[in-house]
Write an enzyme that holds these catalytic residues in place. Structure first.
Site, short mmCIF file in Angstrom:
data_model
loop_
_atom_site.label_atom_id
_atom_site.label_comp_id
_atom_site.label_asym_id
_atom_site.label_seq_id
_atom_site.Cartn_x
_atom_site.Cartn_y
_atom_site.Cartn_z
N ARG A 32 10.50 -34.90 56.49
CA ARG A 32 11.38 -33.93 57.11
C ARG A 32 10.53 -33.12 58.07
NH1 ARG A 32 14.48 -29.69 53.18
NH2 ARG A 32 12.32 -29.05 52.94
N ASP A 81 25.78 -21.66 50.91
CA ASP A 81 24.34 -21.60 50.74
C ASP A 81 23.72 -21.69 52.13
OD1 ASP A 81 21.65 -22.18 50.48
OD2 ASP A 81 21.92 -23.36 48.65
N PHE A 112 21.65 -29.23 47.64
CA PHE A 112 20.32 -28.99 47.10
C PHE A 112 20.39 -28.99 45.58
CE2 PHE A 112 16.51 -26.58 46.10
CZ PHE A 112 15.59 -27.17 46.97
N TYR A 137 12.20 -17.33 52.39
CA TYR A 137 10.84 -17.85 52.59
C TYR A 137 10.78 -19.04 53.54
CZ TYR A 137 12.09 -20.68 48.41
OH TYR A 137 12.71 -21.48 47.49
N LYS A 138 11.95 -19.46 54.03
CA LYS A 138 11.96 -20.54 55.02
C LYS A 138 11.92 -19.92 56.42
CE LYS A 138 14.63 -23.29 51.72
NZ LYS A 138 13.65 -24.33 51.36
#
Lengths: 423, 423
Positions: free
Chosen positions: A392, A218, A141, A243-244
């Protein structure tokens, strides 16, 4: 894989078999009732971006309103002594127990993912002063890579880049080829943010340790959807997003994990009052708090943490094994649909086909997806767009139904054909 | 100062003159109607800790509830494009215009005060590589000192400590005595967190510049209660808190200010995707975004920023000059009350007596205040306790009434006498 041949030449109107199958999968889904615990506005017909921002639970929405009145407004400054001061560690322990396979006292909630990455990477380097290389992955990322570039520049470290396979991600071999006595740290994502590839966390961690290096994982794209066993695997450091798949709201604070054995020896750079043994000590006298608290820096972002708890309640109710099982079923079903409905239209499947090797999202690519996206949004179908031309499909296990997945993929197909016809 | 002599031997029961005076002051207060915009639960009879955590506005409480439903829940990931991505800069510009005397494009909202301090101090040092001293003050807020200690240790800087007068704080002379060609940076608080002393921001900034040093002002205890003119004074860097006089909620994110002229030359250490020219760039290629955005690191803490806006609306309505005027009137009235009601009982006044030299809080000291505090809390009177034995009366201009101040000081006196009698 289902008997795909029967569908391979199916036109759009012949997908009734899929409709029935989606309905059956929803009926048989033991976690289906938990979906009702989320806010499900009618205009969002298919939400396929839970890997980017999870939906709010109904309880979180209520709690945010009552928090301002009953906690902030009524308790005011007393709230710090009554609960807020401990909130970063209490939530950290809950995340650890429910999703990380980690014992208490090793996890805190605090800054953004980026800031925690910075602090923990810098801390890791203090343990390895005679080593000057960090292994990372060119497909990681962006913020992970950016943080590492800055640290390498400022602290004289050499970055050793893995060029991973775009679908199959970083393999054990890739890491082993770069590990050596100069390796201080390996920084990788557990689930790759584009392809969804699930890395071999146990194998890579063990390999790094054989060379005397530390590992920072991560977990942003895995936590809450993939089973994780940080303690059993002997992971040194980890960071993850809330928050995912932890549905804590836009920009909710991240968490950091530091294994017990490292806590007293690692020195983090952002020394703040909330990580001090005495937050109000006079004079030049910073002393880190014993244990995990020393990795906290500033005032805990209380309002941003409020929405986290209700999702942890749901995860506790469901249990990670069932969540992972549903995740595999969802991405499996999405893969079937892509194979039958999208591949014939020139779409490419850009994720690992074996569910054991992927997280809870899959990526599909087509040159027209940039033009397709605004139409999808207008129709209440919300996947994520990944430049240059990836869609995605992030299937948050507790809030996504199989019917929703079908509706989403069908709509992608229809809009893709419309865009093509319009040319 | 009012005609104090008439009250100087007043016993507790003779404070009816004060009651009348407080009522008059409230009646004449042009900002009094705005107090109704805050949540004022009846059980909190006197809130004297607005300098530590401001009360919520009614609008903020409503907005937090509706945010979860209408924004997070309904817009989901689309919220980023629609508003959240720009929120840190939009709020920054509003704070700048309303409270900092700063032009747009120099202020961002983001991490905790501690993390922004860290980033901006590190950034400042990149501009001054041949200078190795930082001037700070032993009375500064602990987190400022702790952050500086860590940076000094990690980056070979020497800390030059001012030992300020406990009441009158850091003076221009104190700073000038330490400034020299080795000074890279001066880090001070605008308003001292204990005594409330208001530093000579224009004079100290100019003095630092005469020696080629930069200045970073910590505005945590001044912003929203004291008029500030960062651009006019040529301030280089500033950081400030939003959960005190900006009433944004517990742990709400702080703001950072970087003067236009420094933005392209300063390099901040926590390079993250939200400060990058391209948040999704591939490969090893961090490029900072032009302008102030480069000082942002991770994902903006959206939920934590939601409550900020409504307080900024009220500040806009009132205007900082009127707010400052009321602040001086409030601390002036509190000072009168302390003189008459508390000093005769052995309490010490530990703040500057000239309102022009203090912010919006005053501190009083007494060896029994540690025992007094729990009783005060029980009675709905909430000042702040500062070890070893200070009570800090923080009078947030828009949410505090004169009657509330009187009730608070009267209660402090009564409980102090009770505690003494009980021995």
């Amino acid at each position: 894989m289902p008997p795909r041949t029967s569908f391979s030449d199916t036109s759009f109107s012949d997908t009734s078999a899929f409709t029935e199958r989606a309905a059956d999968l929803d009926t048989q889904d033991p976690l289906a009732p938990l979906r009702e615990e989320f806010l499900l506005p009618a205009e969002v017909r298919s939400y396929l971006d839970g890997n980017s921002l999870g939906r709010p639970t109904r309880a979180a929405a209520e709690r945010l309103g009552s928090f301002a009145v009953d906690e902030w407004g009524a308790r005011l400054i007393r709230g710090w002594d009554e609960s807020w001061f401990e909130l970063p560690l209490r939530l950290g322990d809950r995340i650890a127990a429910l999703t990380l396979g980690a014992a208490p006292g090793q996890t805190f909630v605090g800054d953004s993912t980026t800031v925690i990455l910075y602090k923990l990477i810098r801390a890791a380097l203090t343990a390895q002063p005679d080593r000057d290389e960090i292994i990372l992955d060119a497909g990681n990322f962006p913020t992970d890579r950016y943080v590492l570039e800055g640290i390498a520049r400022d602290h004289g470290m050499t970055l050793r880049w893995i060029q991973p396979d775009p679908v199959d991600g970083v393999g054990l071999d890739d890491v082993e080829a770069l590990l050596g006595e100069r390796t201080a740290l390996v920084v990788l994502s557990h689930v790759e943010y584009r392809s969804g590839h699930l890395a071999d966390l146990p194998g890579i961690t063990a390999a790094a340790h054989r060379h005397g290096a530390l590992v920072l994982w991560d977990l942003c794209h895995s936590v809450g959807s993939v089973e994780i066993a940080l303690d059993t695997c002997g992971v040194d450091l980890a960071v993850g997003c809330t928050y995912k798949y932890l549905n804590a709201g836009p920009g909710a604070p991240a968490f950091g994990y530091v294994a017990h054995r490292h806590q007293e020896s690692l020195q983090q750079p952002v020394q703040g009052w909330m990580g001090a043994a005495d937050p109000f000590a006079m004079g030049p006298a910073y002393q880190p708090h014993p244990g995990i608290r020393r990795f906290i820096s500033g005032t805990p972002p209380v309002t941003g943490m409020i929405a986290m708890e209700s999702m942890l309640d749901l995860i506790e109710k469901a249990g990670m094994p069932a969540i992972r099982q549903k995740s595999e079923a969802l991405t499996g079903f999405a893969t079937e649909l892509v194979d039958v409905l999208l591949l014939p239209e020139g779409v490419r499947y850009s994720s690992p086909r074996d569910p054991a090797h992927r997280g809870s999202h899959i990526t599909v690519d087509h040159e027209d997806f940039g033009s397709v996206l605004p139409q999808l949004w207008k129709q209440g179908v919300i996947p994520d767009f990944r430049p240059p031309h990836g869609l995605r499909l992030g299937l948050s296990p507790l809030s996504t139904s199989f019917t929703e997945v079908l509706l989403g993929v069908e709509t992608i197909r229809r809009v893709l054909l419309d865009v093509r016809d319009a040319r």
